[in-house]
Scaffold this motif. Sequence first.
Motif, mmCIF file in Angstrom:
data_model
loop_
_atom_site.group_PDB
_atom_site.id
_atom_site.type_symbol
_atom_site.label_atom_id
_atom_site.label_comp_id
_atom_site.label_asym_id
_atom_site.label_seq_id
_atom_site.Cartn_x
_atom_site.Cartn_y
_atom_site.Cartn_z
ATOM 1 N N ALA A 175 1.143 -1.432 -0.029
ATOM 2 C CA ALA A 175 -0.403 -0.149 0.276
ATOM 3 C C ALA A 175 1.244 0.664 0.277
ATOM 4 C CB ALA A 175 -1.222 0.082 1.194
ATOM 5 N N ALA A 176 1.822 0.974 0.431
ATOM 6 C CA ALA A 176 2.575 2.269 1.049
ATOM 7 C C ALA A 176 3.259 2.345 -0.904
ATOM 8 C CB ALA A 176 3.949 2.072 1.828
ATOM 9 N N LEU A 177 3.890 1.685 -0.742
ATOM 10 C CA LEU A 177 4.663 1.623 -2.777
ATOM 11 C C LEU A 177 3.315 2.198 -3.439
ATOM 12 C CD1 LEU A 177 6.205 -1.448 -2.736
ATOM 13 C CD2 LEU A 177 7.885 1.070 -1.980
ATOM 14 N N GLU A 178 1.883 1.909 -3.898
ATOM 15 C CA GLU A 178 0.936 3.063 -4.713
ATOM 16 C C GLU A 178 1.133 3.583 -4.452
ATOM 17 O OE1 GLU A 178 -1.067 0.829 -6.842
ATOM 18 O OE2 GLU A 178 -0.359 -1.040 -6.478
ATOM 19 N N GLU A 179 0.748 4.045 -3.021
ATOM 20 C CA GLU A 179 0.731 5.852 -2.621
ATOM 21 C C GLU A 179 1.747 6.282 -3.250
ATOM 22 O OE1 GLU A 179 -1.853 8.680 -1.274
ATOM 23 O OE2 GLU A 179 -2.001 6.791 -1.228
ATOM 24 N N ILE A 180 2.579 6.159 -3.065
ATOM 25 C CA ILE A 180 4.518 6.781 -3.536
ATOM 26 C C ILE A 180 3.873 6.716 -5.196
ATOM 27 C CG2 ILE A 180 6.537 6.772 -4.014
ATOM 28 C CD1 ILE A 180 6.939 5.424 -1.218
ATOM 29 N N TYR A 181 3.527 5.639 -5.946
ATOM 30 C CA TYR A 181 3.088 5.506 -7.218
ATOM 31 C C TYR A 181 2.254 6.797 -7.575
ATOM 32 C CZ TYR A 181 2.854 4.470 -11.917
ATOM 33 O OH TYR A 181 2.172 4.635 -13.553
ATOM 34 N N ARG A 182 1.389 6.861 -6.817
ATOM 35 C CA ARG A 182 0.308 7.806 -7.278
ATOM 36 C C ARG A 182 0.675 9.141 -6.851
ATOM 37 N NH1 ARG A 182 -3.215 10.605 -4.884
ATOM 38 N NH2 ARG A 182 -3.102 9.707 -2.569
ATOM 39 N N GLU A 183 1.186 9.344 -6.266
ATOM 40 C CA GLU A 183 1.653 10.516 -5.358
ATOM 41 C C GLU A 183 2.232 11.224 -6.804
ATOM 42 O OE1 GLU A 183 3.831 11.377 -2.539
ATOM 43 O OE2 GLU A 183 1.991 11.109 -0.800
ATOM 44 N N TYR A 184 3.639 10.025 -7.625
ATOM 45 C CA TYR A 184 4.484 10.299 -8.542
ATOM 46 C C TYR A 184 3.439 10.838 -10.009
ATOM 47 C CZ TYR A 184 6.666 9.003 -12.535
ATOM 48 O OH TYR A 184 6.954 8.783 -14.074
ATOM 49 N N SER A 185 2.753 10.038 -10.040
ATOM 50 C CA SER A 185 1.668 10.023 -11.834
ATOM 51 C C SER A 185 1.259 11.320 -12.016
ATOM 52 C CB SER A 185 0.828 8.910 -11.699
ATOM 53 O OG SER A 185 0.267 8.722 -10.162
ATOM 54 N N GLN A 186 0.750 11.857 -10.940
ATOM 55 C CA GLN A 186 -0.151 12.924 -10.232
ATOM 56 C C GLN A 186 1.140 14.461 -11.005
ATOM 57 O OE1 GLN A 186 -1.496 14.247 -6.310
ATOM 58 N NE2 GLN A 186 -2.619 12.406 -7.020
ATOM 59 N N LYS A 187 2.266 14.075 -10.819
ATOM 60 C CA LYS A 187 3.107 14.733 -11.020
ATOM 61 C C LYS A 187 3.737 15.248 -13.100
ATOM 62 C CE LYS A 187 5.924 14.592 -7.249
ATOM 63 N NZ LYS A 187 7.316 15.075 -5.865
ATOM 64 N N LYS A 188 2.708 14.038 -14.079
ATOM 65 C CA LYS A 188 3.168 14.266 -15.140
ATOM 66 C C LYS A 188 4.689 14.222 -15.814
ATOM 67 C CE LYS A 188 -1.511 16.137 -15.624
ATOM 68 N NZ LYS A 188 -2.366 16.573 -16.501
ATOM 69 N N GLU A 189 5.517 13.399 -14.870
ATOM 70 C CA GLU A 189 6.938 14.017 -15.186
ATOM 71 C C GLU A 189 7.464 12.395 -15.521
ATOM 72 O OE1 GLU A 189 9.580 15.655 -12.594
ATOM 73 O OE2 GLU A 189 8.716 15.022 -10.920
ATOM 74 N N GLU A 190 8.424 11.767 -16.089
ATOM 75 C CA GLU A 190 8.752 10.575 -16.224
ATOM 76 C C GLU A 190 9.997 10.038 -15.632
ATOM 77 O OE1 GLU A 190 9.562 7.371 -19.641
ATOM 78 O OE2 GLU A 190 8.613 9.076 -19.970
ATOM 79 N N ILE A 191 10.603 9.390 -14.723
ATOM 80 C CA ILE A 191 11.164 9.171 -13.914
ATOM 81 C C ILE A 191 10.993 7.992 -13.439
ATOM 82 C CG2 ILE A 191 12.160 9.437 -11.495
ATOM 83 C CD1 ILE A 191 10.958 11.952 -10.817
ATOM 84 N N PHE A 192 12.521 7.144 -13.708
ATOM 85 C CA PHE A 192 12.787 5.967 -14.297
ATOM 86 C C PHE A 192 12.345 4.884 -12.811
ATOM 87 C CE2 PHE A 192 15.432 1.690 -14.024
ATOM 88 C CZ PHE A 192 14.263 1.257 -14.396
ATOM 89 N N VAL A 193 12.950 5.382 -11.580
ATOM 90 C CA VAL A 193 12.563 4.470 -10.151
ATOM 91 C C VAL A 193 11.129 3.956 -10.021
ATOM 92 C CG1 VAL A 193 12.744 6.590 -8.718
ATOM 93 C CG2 VAL A 193 13.130 4.053 -8.380
ATOM 94 N N TYR A 194 10.159 5.441 -9.848
ATOM 95 C CA TYR A 194 8.855 5.211 -10.019
ATOM 96 C C TYR A 194 7.715 4.703 -10.981
ATOM 97 C CZ TYR A 194 9.673 9.033 -6.502
ATOM 98 O OH TYR A 194 10.604 9.868 -5.567
ATOM 99 N N GLU A 195 8.710 4.379 -12.550
ATOM 100 C CA GLU A 195 8.212 3.648 -13.257
ATOM 101 C C GLU A 195 8.627 2.033 -12.858
ATOM 102 O OE1 GLU A 195 6.247 4.681 -15.066
ATOM 103 O OE2 GLU A 195 6.401 6.218 -15.750
ATOM 104 N N VAL A 196 9.282 1.732 -11.725
ATOM 105 C CA VAL A 196 9.648 0.264 -11.641
ATOM 106 C C VAL A 196 8.815 0.161 -11.116
ATOM 107 C CG1 VAL A 196 11.371 -1.205 -10.428
ATOM 108 C CG2 VAL A 196 12.042 1.018 -12.635
ATOM 109 N N ILE A 197 8.546 0.835 -9.705
ATOM 110 C CA ILE A 197 7.698 1.129 -8.362
ATOM 111 C C ILE A 197 6.055 0.633 -9.189
ATOM 112 C CG2 ILE A 197 6.567 2.026 -6.762
ATOM 113 C CD1 ILE A 197 8.974 3.197 -6.255
ATOM 114 N N GLY A 198 5.839 1.466 -10.278
ATOM 115 C CA GLY A 198 4.683 1.166 -10.370
ATOM 116 C C GLY A 198 4.233 0.029 -11.431
#
Length: 438
Positions: A315-338
Motif C-alpha cells: 500500500a505504501a508503494l502504491e501511494e508513492i506511485y500515485r503521488e508521482y503519477s500526479q506530477k506528469k513527469e517520467e522518472i525511471f525509479v517510479y515507473e519501476v515501482i508502478g
Amino acid sequence: MKSKWIEYWADRMPDHIKEERRKAIRGYYAGSSRQLEQKVRESLCHQIKMICIFTVVFMILLIGMVLYVLTRDQQIVISRNQRGGEEKEETLEIETADGKSSYQLTVRPKGYKEDEIQSAFKRAQKYLEEHIQGKNQSLNEVNKSLALPESIPGENIQIQWQSSDPSVVDEEGNVFSSNVKKPIVLQLNAAAQCQGERQVFTFPICVVPGKTQQKKSQREMVINHVKKIEEENLSNETFTIPQKIGTGTIQQESKKEQIPVWIFLGFCVGLLIWNREKEICEKRRQRAEEDSQKEYSAIIYRLVLFLETGMGVPAALEEIYREYSQKKEEIFVYEVIGKACRQIRFGMSQEKVFQNMGEQIRLESYRKLTSMLAQSITKGSDELFVRLKEEEEQAFFHRKEYAKRQGEEASTKLLAPMIIMLVVILALLMFPALSAFS
C-alpha cells in the motif's frame, strides 16, 4: 513504417549485441518483457536504418568523386591569378618511360592580348607620372625620396629604373640632395617589360639642395610543352593541360590519392553512426540511474512516513506511485515501482517482485532497500521500520554529499569559460598598448 528487410536484419543480429542492447534499455525502460523486446527491436532497426542511409549517401558521393577525378584527369584545368597578382606554383606528376616524377609549374597571373599591351604601357606611364614624385611638390623641385615602384598595381608590368646620375638619385629613389649645391636636372629612365615587350619612359627631374633621405629528356619535352601551353594561354584566366603529352602522362598532385582517404573517413564516420544508437541508450541508462539516486532519500522518507500510519509495504508503494503519477513527469525509479505494484496486484509473490526491482534498478542502495523489503515478508514489519529509519539518515547524508559533488562539478565546468573571458579581457587591455608601442 519500417521496411521488412530492416526488420529481417534486426532479427538476425548476433545474440551478444541484442543482449547488450537489452541490458542498456532495461536500465531506463520499465515496460513488460514483451514491451522490452519490442523496444530492443526498434532500437536495432533504427541503428540499421541510419547506417544504411549513410552508406547510400556516402557511396553516391564517392562514386561522384571518382567520376569527377577520372573525367577531370583527362583535361587538367588550372586557374591563374588576376592581372597584377602573384605567380603561383602548381604541382604536376609526370610519368614517362624515364620514370615518374613531380614538376612545379610556375603559373603567371593573367596576361594581355597583343592589342592590349600598348594600352597597358600607357596606363603604366600615366601611373608613374602621378606617383613617382612621392612627398615632393613636383618633379621640378625634388629634395625628398622618390617613389619608384618595381611593378604597376593591377598590371603585369615590371619596371627597372636607371638614373643618369646615381650620386644624386639612385635606382631605389633615394635623393642625395646634400650632394648638390645648386639645382641640377637629370633623367630617370623606367624600362617597362610586359610579356617580352619593352618600352622606356623618361622622366626629367630637378633636384634642389636639401637634406638626404634614403628609402632533356622526355620529361623535359613534356615540361617544355606544358610551359608552352601556359605561355599561349597567358591572357586567359584558366587553361587546360591534357593528361597525355607524347608518351608522358600528367595529373595534378593529390587527386586520386584522396579517394582512399575519403573511404577511410567514410568508414570511421560509419562506425560512429553505428555506435551512436548504443551511446544514446547508455546515456539514457546513466541519466535514469542518476535520477534514481537523487530520488532515493525521498522514497525512503515517504516509505517510512506511510509505514508509520499503519500501511503495509504494497500500500505504501502504491501511494508513492500515485503521488508521482500526479506530477506528469517520467522518472525511471517510479515507473519501476508502478510496475511492481501492478505485478503484486496480478498475484506475483512480493519476494519475487522486490527481487526484480533490485535487479532492474541496479544501484547498490536500491538493492539494499529491496532486500530489506523482501526480508520483511518473513521477519515482520517492526524490524523493517527500524532499519528504514537508519537508512533514511544515511540516505539524507548521501544526498547532501551528492549535492556537494554536483556543485563542485558545476564550478569546474565554469572554469573554462572564465579562462576564455580572462584571455579576452587581457587582449582588450593589451591591444591599445601594443598598438601605441608599434
